[in-house]
Scaffold this motif. Structure first.
Motif, PDB file in Angstrom:
ATOM      1  N   UNK A   5       0.833  -1.198   0.000  1.00 29.28           N
ATOM      2  CA  UNK A   5       0.000   0.000   0.000  1.00 29.28           C
ATOM      3  C   UNK A   5       0.872   1.253   0.000  1.00 29.28           C
ATOM      4  N   UNK A   6       1.948   1.230   0.766  1.00 30.83           N
ATOM      5  CA  UNK A   6       2.855   2.373   0.818  1.00 30.83           C
ATOM      6  C   UNK A   6       3.516   2.592  -0.528  1.00 30.83           C
ATOM      7  N   UNK A   7       3.943   1.532  -1.176  1.00 24.22           N
ATOM      8  CA  UNK A   7       4.587   1.669  -2.481  1.00 24.22           C
ATOM      9  C   UNK A   7       3.620   2.247  -3.502  1.00 24.22           C
ATOM     10  N   UNK A   8       2.375   1.817  -3.500  1.00 26.02           N
ATOM     11  CA  UNK A   8       1.382   2.363  -4.424  1.00 26.02           C
ATOM     12  C   UNK A   8       1.126   3.829  -4.163  1.00 26.02           C
ATOM     13  N   UNK A   9       1.113   4.218  -2.896  1.00 23.10           N
ATOM     14  CA  UNK A   9       0.891   5.611  -2.524  1.00 23.10           C
ATOM     15  C   UNK A   9       2.040   6.477  -3.026  1.00 23.10           C
ATOM     16  N   UNK A  10       3.261   6.021  -2.851  1.00 26.71           N
ATOM     17  CA  UNK A  10       4.421   6.774  -3.319  1.00 26.71           C
ATOM     18  C   UNK A  10       4.410   6.882  -4.841  1.00 26.71           C
ATOM     19  N   UNK A  11       3.990   5.836  -5.512  1.00 25.07           N
ATOM     20  CA  UNK A  11       3.941   5.845  -6.971  1.00 25.07           C
ATOM     21  C   UNK A  11       2.955   6.896  -7.463  1.00 25.07           C
ATOM     22  N   UNK A  12       1.803   7.016  -6.819  1.00 30.02           N
ATOM     23  CA  UNK A  12       0.817   8.016  -7.206  1.00 30.02           C
ATOM     24  C   UNK A  12       1.350   9.418  -6.984  1.00 30.02           C
ATOM     25  N   UNK A  13       2.039   9.643  -5.880  1.00 31.04           N
ATOM     26  CA  UNK A  13       2.611  10.957  -5.627  1.00 31.04           C
ATOM     27  C   UNK A  13       3.651  11.304  -6.681  1.00 31.04           C
ATOM     28  N   UNK A  14       4.456  10.346  -7.050  1.00 28.28           N
ATOM     29  CA  UNK A  14       5.468  10.592  -8.067  1.00 28.28           C
ATOM     30  C   UNK A  14       4.806  10.946  -9.378  1.00 28.28           C
ATOM     31  N   UNK A  15       3.721  10.271  -9.750  1.00 26.48           N
ATOM     32  CA  UNK A  15       3.029  10.585 -10.988  1.00 26.48           C
ATOM     33  C   UNK A  15       2.447  11.985 -10.951  1.00 26.48           C
ATOM     34  N   UNK A  16       1.916  12.413  -9.809  1.00 29.33           N
ATOM     35  CA  UNK A  16       1.371  13.765  -9.673  1.00 29.33           C
ATOM     36  C   UNK A  16       2.484  14.791  -9.831  1.00 29.33           C
ATOM     37  N   UNK A  17       3.642  14.511  -9.242  1.00 28.46           N
ATOM     38  CA  UNK A  17       4.781  15.422  -9.368  1.00 28.46           C
ATOM     39  C   UNK A  17       5.264  15.487 -10.805  1.00 28.46           C
ATOM     40  N   UNK A  18       5.313  14.354 -11.467  1.00 26.28           N
ATOM     41  CA  UNK A  18       5.732  14.322 -12.863  1.00 26.28           C
ATOM     42  C   UNK A  18       4.776  15.123 -13.730  1.00 26.28           C
ATOM     43  N   UNK A  19       3.479  14.980 -13.515  1.00 29.19           N
ATOM     44  CA  UNK A  19       2.488  15.727 -14.281  1.00 29.19           C
ATOM     45  C   UNK A  19       2.649  17.234 -14.051  1.00 29.19           C
ATOM     46  N   UNK A  20       2.902  17.633 -12.816  1.00 34.36           N
ATOM     47  CA  UNK A  20       3.094  19.053 -12.514  1.00 34.36           C
ATOM     48  C   UNK A  20       4.326  19.605 -13.226  1.00 34.36           C
ATOM     49  N   UNK A  22       5.727  18.410 -16.012  1.00 38.88           N
ATOM     50  CA  UNK A  22       5.462  18.457 -17.450  1.00 38.88           C
ATOM     51  C   UNK A  22       4.563  19.639 -17.809  1.00 38.88           C
ATOM     52  N   UNK A  23       3.589  19.932 -16.957  1.00 36.60           N
ATOM     53  CA  UNK A  23       2.730  21.102 -17.189  1.00 36.60           C
ATOM     54  C   UNK A  23       3.545  22.387 -17.124  1.00 36.60           C
ATOM     55  N   UNK A  24       4.450  22.477 -16.157  1.00 34.10           N
ATOM     56  CA  UNK A  24       5.276  23.682 -16.016  1.00 34.10           C
ATOM     57  C   UNK A  24       6.191  23.850 -17.219  1.00 34.10           C
ATOM     58  N   UNK A  25       6.750  22.768 -17.716  1.00 36.61           N
ATOM     59  CA  UNK A  25       7.588  22.830 -18.913  1.00 36.61           C
ATOM     60  C   UNK A  25       6.770  23.326 -20.099  1.00 36.61           C
ATOM     61  N   UNK A  26       5.538  22.835 -20.222  1.00 30.12           N
ATOM     62  CA  UNK A  26       4.665  23.277 -21.306  1.00 30.12           C
ATOM     63  C   UNK A  26       4.384  24.776 -21.209  1.00 30.12           C
ATOM     64  N   UNK A  27       4.130  25.270 -20.002  1.00 31.31           N
ATOM     65  CA  UNK A  27       3.864  26.703 -19.805  1.00 31.31           C
ATOM     66  C   UNK A  27       5.098  27.524 -20.172  1.00 31.31           C
TER      67      UNK A  27
END
Length: 55
Positions: A5-20, A22-27
């Protein structure tokens, strides 16, 4: 079980950070090329505002 469960939680946070990031790079790239923020990231300002209580 808790470790999975902890590993899945960390994976989701990493994906959210990656999306942020990539959005900043696009801006930044769009600002550099056109001088404007992409419409999907721009805030829309409403011309009429509601009066506050007591105004």
């Amino acid at each position: 079980m808790a470790k999975m469960e902890t590993q899945g939680f960390q994976y989701k946070l990493w994906n959210r950070d990656l999306a942020a990031c990539l959005n900043m790079i696009s801006i930044i790239l769009n600002l550099r090329n056109t001088g404007q923020i992409p419409e999907r990231f721009a805030r829309h300002v409403h011309s009429k505002r509601r009066p506050r209580m007591g105004e």
